[in-house]
Scaffold this active site. Structure first.
Site, PDB file in Angstrom:
ATOM      1  N   LYS A 146      -7.984  15.165 -51.481  1.00 42.14           N
ATOM      2  CA  LYS A 146      -8.010  15.555 -50.070  1.00 42.14           C
ATOM      3  C   LYS A 146      -6.638  15.550 -49.401  1.00 42.14           C
ATOM      4  O   LYS A 146      -5.792  14.720 -49.670  1.00 42.14           O
ATOM      5  CB  LYS A 146      -8.920  14.586 -49.273  1.00 42.14           C
ATOM      6  CG  LYS A 146     -10.376  14.686 -49.604  1.00 42.14           C
ATOM      7  CD  LYS A 146     -10.997  16.023 -49.229  1.00 42.14           C
ATOM      8  CE  LYS A 146     -11.201  16.182 -47.754  1.00 42.14           C
ATOM      9  NZ  LYS A 146     -12.226  15.283 -47.217  1.00 42.14           N
ATOM     10  N   ASN A 204      -5.977  15.943 -45.416  1.00 45.11           N
ATOM     11  CA  ASN A 204      -6.738  16.137 -44.179  1.00 45.11           C
ATOM     12  C   ASN A 204      -5.843  16.451 -42.982  1.00 45.11           C
ATOM     13  O   ASN A 204      -4.772  15.880 -42.841  1.00 45.11           O
ATOM     14  CB  ASN A 204      -7.564  14.881 -43.882  1.00 45.11           C
ATOM     15  CG  ASN A 204      -8.622  14.633 -44.939  1.00 45.11           C
ATOM     16  OD1 ASN A 204      -9.163  15.585 -45.521  1.00 45.11           O
ATOM     17  ND2 ASN A 204      -8.910  13.380 -45.219  1.00 45.11           N
ATOM     18  N   GLN A 245      -6.386   0.174  -7.479  1.00 44.91           N
ATOM     19  CA  GLN A 245      -5.561  -0.370  -8.562  1.00 44.91           C
ATOM     20  C   GLN A 245      -6.013   0.176  -9.918  1.00 44.91           C
ATOM     21  O   GLN A 245      -5.245   0.218 -10.871  1.00 44.91           O
ATOM     22  CB  GLN A 245      -5.647  -1.897  -8.536  1.00 44.91           C
ATOM     23  CG  GLN A 245      -4.808  -2.589  -9.567  1.00 44.91           C
ATOM     24  CD  GLN A 245      -4.709  -4.073  -9.275  1.00 44.91           C
ATOM     25  OE1 GLN A 245      -4.087  -4.491  -8.309  1.00 44.91           O
ATOM     26  NE2 GLN A 245      -5.350  -4.884 -10.107  1.00 44.91           N
ATOM     27  N   SER A 287      -7.170  10.904 -48.302  1.00 45.73           N
ATOM     28  CA  SER A 287      -8.440  10.188 -48.226  1.00 45.73           C
ATOM     29  C   SER A 287      -8.318   8.927 -49.072  1.00 45.73           C
ATOM     30  O   SER A 287      -7.664   8.930 -50.112  1.00 45.73           O
ATOM     31  CB  SER A 287      -9.560  11.083 -48.755  1.00 45.73           C
ATOM     32  OG  SER A 287     -10.623  10.302 -49.246  1.00 45.73           O
ATOM     33  N   LYS A 325      -4.288   3.338 -12.109  1.00 47.21           N
ATOM     34  CA  LYS A 325      -3.086   3.364 -12.938  1.00 47.21           C
ATOM     35  C   LYS A 325      -3.338   3.552 -14.420  1.00 47.21           C
ATOM     36  O   LYS A 325      -2.712   4.404 -15.061  1.00 47.21           O
ATOM     37  CB  LYS A 325      -2.261   2.101 -12.690  1.00 47.21           C
ATOM     38  CG  LYS A 325      -1.379   2.275 -11.494  1.00 47.21           C
ATOM     39  CD  LYS A 325      -0.943   0.968 -10.922  1.00 47.21           C
ATOM     40  CE  LYS A 325      -1.031   1.032  -9.427  1.00 47.21           C
ATOM     41  NZ  LYS A 325      -2.394   1.055  -8.884  1.00 47.21           N
ATOM     42  N   ASN A 350       0.817  -1.219   0.000  1.00 46.48           N
ATOM     43  CA  ASN A 350       0.000   0.000   0.000  1.00 46.48           C
ATOM     44  C   ASN A 350       0.847   1.264   0.000  1.00 46.48           C
ATOM     45  O   ASN A 350       0.571   2.205  -0.748  1.00 46.48           O
ATOM     46  CB  ASN A 350      -0.945  -0.006   1.207  1.00 46.48           C
ATOM     47  CG  ASN A 350      -1.923  -1.162   1.145  1.00 46.48           C
ATOM     48  OD1 ASN A 350      -1.962  -1.883   0.145  1.00 46.48           O
ATOM     49  ND2 ASN A 350      -2.717  -1.340   2.190  1.00 46.48           N
TER      50      ASN A 350
HETATM   51  N1  ARG Z   1      -1.483  -3.818  -7.407  1.00 42.82           N
HETATM   52  C1  ARG Z   1      -1.942  -3.090  -6.306  1.00 42.82           C
HETATM   53  C2  ARG Z   1      -2.388  -1.684  -6.742  1.00 42.82           C
HETATM   54  O1  ARG Z   1      -2.032  -1.313  -7.772  1.00 42.82           O
HETATM   55  C3  ARG Z   1      -0.850  -2.930  -5.306  1.00 42.82           C
HETATM   56  C4  ARG Z   1      -1.327  -2.748  -3.924  1.00 42.82           C
HETATM   57  C5  ARG Z   1      -1.996  -3.978  -3.452  1.00 42.82           C
HETATM   58  N2  ARG Z   1      -2.301  -3.903  -2.068  1.00 42.82           N
HETATM   59  C6  ARG Z   1      -3.110  -4.773  -1.483  1.00 42.82           C
HETATM   60  N3  ARG Z   1      -3.327  -4.607  -0.235  1.00 42.82           N
HETATM   61  N4  ARG Z   1      -3.693  -5.710  -2.172  1.00 42.82           N
HETATM   62  O2  ARG Z   1      -3.101  -1.002  -6.050  1.00 42.82           O
END
Ligand code: ARG
Length: 481
Positions: free
Chosen positions: A292, A294, A331, A286, A334, A113
Site C-alpha cells: 500500500k 496511501n 471566551q 500500511s 478563541k 472587553n
Molecule cells: N479572557 C477573556 C476572554 O477571552 C478576556 C475578557 C474578560 N472580560 C471580563 N469581563 N471577564 O474573553
C-alpha cells in the site's frame, strides 16, 4: 505562601477563586497566543495615555521598555504563564506592574472587553494576510501542474460518470477559480476585521478624553485610502464577533474546496483511475499491507474539513443567545478561531506542497480520454449543423449508442461485447434514423470522434478548448506572479 489572585479580584473579593473555578475559567492556556497583539495594543494605548496626560513621558517610556522586555522573554520561551492570573492580558499586566510601578496606570480607560476584541482583530488581521499567501501558493502549484501537463486530456465527469473530454489543466484551473473566490471573501472579511474597538471600554467607552484615532493609526487600522477605521458603537464593539464568524465561514468554504480537490486526487491516485502518482514523501504506508501507498495527506485534508465546519457552527451557536454586551461565553470563541486558522493554513500549505510532488500518468489519461463515448454530444451537434432540431438529434444519437452497445463480436457468454462508437460503419450510423439517416449522416460524420479536432473547437470563454485552456493558464500565471 500568599496565593496570586488576578487584579480583577482585589478590593471587592475576600479571597481567591476556588481551585476548580480558576481551572474552569482560565483562558491563558490558549489565549497566550495573543501576547504579541496584547503588547502591541498596550504600547499604542500607553502612547495615547501620555498624549492626554494620564502618563508622564517617563512613565510611558518605562512601560514601553517593560513591555518590550516581556515581549523578548515570551519570544524566547522564558516567560512564566500563570493560570491563576486567568488570561494573557492579566498575565502581562501583572508582570509589567511588578517591574514597572507605572504599569498600574496602563489599564486606565481600558477594559479587558475592548482589549480582547482588539487583540483578536489584530491577530486575525495578520492571520488572514498569511493565509492569503498560502492560498496563492496553492493556486500557483495547481497552475504549475497544469502547465507541466498542458497537453494531457482526461474525461470530465458528472455524476462520476464519464461526460466529455477536458484538459487535465482545465480541471485543475477549476480549483484555482474556487480558491480565488476564497481569497476575495477573505479580503472582504478583512475590511471588517480591520476596525479598531479600543476606547469602547467595558461597554460604555470612557469619560477620559481618549484619542481613539491616534491609537487606531498607530495600530494600522486604516483602509486602503488611509482612512482611520473605528468601531462606532461601544456596546457593539465589545460584543461583536461577526468578524470571527465571517472568517470561520470563509475558511470553512475554503476547507470544503480543498476537501473536494483532495477527493479528486484520492480518486485519481487509485488503481482504478491511475491518472496520477503522488510522490513517496507525500504518501504513507500500511502497517499490514506492504503493497500500500496511501494518500493520507489528501485524506486528512478532507477529514480536517469536519472540524473547520464544526468551528463555524460552534461560533454561531455561541453567539445566538447572548444578551448584550460582553459575556464570558465569548471566551469560547478563541479556540474555535485559532483551530480554524491553524487547520486551514496547514492544510493549504500541505496541499500546495503535494501538488508539486504529483506526476501525471499520461498513458492512463490518454486511454481514458480516448473513449469515443465522450464525444457523442459532438455527433449530436453534427446533426444539428445539418439542420436537425437538437432534441431529435439527441434521440438519434441515443440510438447510435444503443446500436454500438449491441454490435460487435459475441463474447464467450454469447452477449455482444459492444463496438466502440468510432468503429461503426456509415451504414450503421445511418440506420439509427430510418427516415433521414442516409441524408444526414455523411462520410465526415465519424470525424467527430477525432479528439484533437474536437478540443480545437471548444473555445468559448471558460470552455476546455485547446486555445482557451492555454489562454487561461497564461492568464493565471500572469495574475499569480
Ligand atoms: N479572557 C477573556 C476572554 O477571552 C478576556 C475578557 C474578560 N472580560 C471580563 N469581563 N471577564 O474573553
Amino acid at each position: 505562601m500568599k496565593k496570586i489572585s488576578p487584579i480583577s479580584r482585589s478590593g471587592r473579593f475576600a479571597g481567591s477563586p476556588a481551585a476548580d473555578v480558576a481551572q474552569f475559567t482560565e483562558s491563558v492556556s490558549f489565549d497566550w497566543r495573543l501576547w504579541r497583539q496584547d503588547i502591541q495594543g498596550s504600547i499604542a494605548h500607553a502612547t495615547m495615555l501620555q498624549k492626554i496626560g494620564v502618563l508622564t513621558q517617563k512613565e510611558m517610556r518605562a512601560i514601553i521598555r517593560g513591555l518590550d522586555a516581556i515581549s523578548r522573554e515570551i519570544a524566547a520561551g522564558k516567560f512564566k504563564w500563570r493560570t491563576e492570573l486567568e488570561d494573557v492580558h492579566m498575565n502581562i499586566e501583572a508582570e509589567l506592574t511588578k517591574r514597572v510601578p507605572a504599569g498600574a496606570k496602563l489599564h486606565t480607560a481600558r477594559s479587558r472587553n475592548d482589549q480582547v476584541a482588539l487583540d483578536l482583530r489584530l491577530w486575525l488581521r495578520d492571520e488572514i494576510v498569511t493565509l492569503l499567501g498560502e492560498i496563492a501558493d496553492l493556486q500557483r502549484a495547481l497552475v504549475s501542474l497544469g502547465e507541466k501537463n498542458a497537453d494531457v486530456l482526461i474525461p470530465g465527469y458528472t455524476h462520476l460518470q464519464r461526460a466529455q473530454p477536458v484538459y487535465f489543466a482545465h480541471h485543475l484551473l477549476a480549483y484555482v477559480e474556487m480558491l480565488e473566490r476564497d481569497c476575495e471573501r477573505l479580503w472582504d472579511c478583512q475590511s471588517r476585521v480591520n476596525v479598531c474597538p479600543l476606547g469602547s471600554g467595558a461597554i460604555a467607552g470612557s469619560a477620559q478624553p481618549l484619542k481613539r484615532e491616534l491609537v487606531a493609526k498607530l495600530l494600522g487600522f486604516v483602509d486602503a485610502s488611509g482612512k482611520v477605521q473605528l468601531t462606532q458603537n461601544s456596546m457593539d464593539a465589545v460584543s461583536d464577533r461577526d468578524f470571527a464568524v465571517e472568517f470561520c465561514a470563509a475558511a470553512a468554504l475554503l476547507a470544503v474546496h480543498i476537501s473536494r480537490l483532495a477527493e479528486d486526487l484520492i480518486l485519481w491516485a487509485s488503481a482504478e483511475f491511475n491518472f496520477i502518482r503522488i510522490a513517496d514523501a507525500y504518501t504513507t504506508g500500511s502497517s499490514l499491507m506492504p503493497q500500500k501507498k496511501n494518500p493520507d495527506v489528501a485524506e486528512l485534508a478532507r477529514g480536517k474539513t469536519g472540524r473547520v465546519i464544526g468551528n463555524l457552527v460552534a461560533l454561531l451557536t455561541l453567539l445566538k443567545g447572548l444578551p448584550m454586551t460582553y459575556n464570558r461565553d465569548l471566551q469560547e470563541d478563541k479556540e474555535r478561531l485559532f483551530d480554524t486558522a491553524h487547520t486551514v493554513r496547514a492544510t493549504t500549505r500541505l496541499m500546495a506542497a503535494m501538488m508539486l510532488n504529483i506526476k501525471v500518468n499520461r498513458a492512463a489519461c490518454v486511454a481514458a480520454a480516448s473513449d469515443p463515448a465522450l464525444l457523442v454530444t459532438d455527433l449530436a451537434d453534427y446533426l444539428v449543423k445539418k439542420g436537425m432540431p437538437f432534441r431529435r438529434a439527441h434521440h438519434v444519437v441515443g440510438k447510435v449508442v444503443a446500436l454500438a452497445e449491441k454490435s460487435g463480436p459475441p463474447s464467450r457468454s454469447g452477449a455482444k461485447a459492444g463496438k466502440p462508437l468510432n468503429r461503426l460503419t456509415l451504414a450503421e450510423l445511418q440506420s439509427a434514423d430510418p427516415v433521414t439517416g442516409t441524408k444526414i449522416f455523411g462520410r465526415d460524420a465519424l470525424a467527430v470522434f477525432d479528439l484533437k479536432t474536437a478540443m480545437a473547437k471548444r473555445n468559448l470563454t471558460g470552455a476546455p478548448g485547446t486555445k482557451e485552456v492555454a489562454r487561461q493558464l497564461a492568464r493565471w500565471r500572469e495574475r499569480l506572479s
